[in-house]
Design a protein around this motif. Structure first.
Motif, short mmCIF file in Angstrom:
data_model
loop_
_atom_site.label_atom_id
_atom_site.label_comp_id
_atom_site.label_asym_id
_atom_site.label_seq_id
_atom_site.Cartn_x
_atom_site.Cartn_y
_atom_site.Cartn_z
N GLN A 137 3.04 6.08 -2.74
CA GLN A 137 4.19 6.89 -3.13
C GLN A 137 4.36 6.95 -4.64
O GLN A 137 4.64 8.02 -5.20
CB GLN A 137 5.46 6.35 -2.47
N ARG A 150 0.82 -1.21 0.00
CA ARG A 150 0.00 0.00 0.00
C ARG A 150 0.86 1.27 0.00
O ARG A 150 0.63 2.18 -0.79
CB ARG A 150 -0.92 -0.05 1.21
N ARG A 151 1.82 1.35 0.90
CA ARG A 151 2.68 2.53 0.98
C ARG A 151 3.42 2.78 -0.33
O ARG A 151 3.50 3.90 -0.81
CB ARG A 151 3.67 2.40 2.12
N ASP A 152 3.96 1.71 -0.93
CA ASP A 152 4.67 1.84 -2.20
C ASP A 152 3.75 2.34 -3.30
O ASP A 152 4.14 3.16 -4.13
CB ASP A 152 5.29 0.50 -2.62
N ALA A 170 -4.73 5.61 -0.92
CA ALA A 170 -4.78 4.56 0.10
C ALA A 170 -6.18 3.95 0.19
O ALA A 170 -6.34 2.73 0.27
CB ALA A 170 -4.34 5.10 1.45
#
Length: 111
Positions: free
Chosen positions: A10, A5-7, A31
Motif C-alpha cells: 500500500q 507485506r500488505r502495508d 508483493a
C-alpha cells in the motif's frame, strides 16, 4: 517482514501513484519483491534480490523510461518501511545501487 507485506504494498502504491490500469500489476510486483527480499534474507544470498530486481526493471508496467524510477521508488519505500530490519536495509541498498539490466549468463539480455 512478511507480516507487513500488505502495508509495504500500500505504501509503495501511494508513493508511485500508478495509473489505475497499472495498479494491480504494480501491487503484485511489489508483493513479489517483498517475497524475494524475504527469501534472500532467509538463505543469506543478496543475489536473489538483485536477480529479481534486474528482471523487474523489464517487467514493471509503464514505459521503459519510467521503470527504473518506479523501481527506485519501490525500493526506497521498502527500505523506509523495513528500517527496523538491518539485513533488509543492506540488501535493499545493494539493489538500489545495482546497474540497470545486464546481460544474462548466456549473453542474452533479459526479456
Amino acid at each position: 517482514m512478511l507480516r507487513r507485506r500488505r502495508d509495504i504494498v500500500q505504501a509503495a502504491l501511494a508513493a508511485v501513484d500508478p495509473p489505475e490500469e497499472d495498479a494491480e500489476a504494480l501491487a503484485n510486483a511489489v508483493a513479489h519483491l517483498v517475497d524475494a527480499l524475504a527469501a534472500a534474507i532467509r538463505v543469506g544470498d543478496p543475489q536473489l534480490l538483485l536477480d529479481h530486481t534486474t528482471w523487474q526493471r523489464e517487467a514493471l508496467p509503464g514505459s521503459r523510461n519510467d521503470r527504473g524510477d518506479v523501481l527506485a521508488t519501490i525500493l526506497a519505500c521498502c527500505a523506509e518501511m523495513l528500517v527496523e530490519h538491518p539485513r533488509s536495509d543492506r540488501y535493499l541498498r545493494a539493489a538500489r545501487a545495482a546497474p540497470g539490466p545486464r546481460t544474462g549468463r548466456a549473453g542474452l539480455r533479459p526479456s
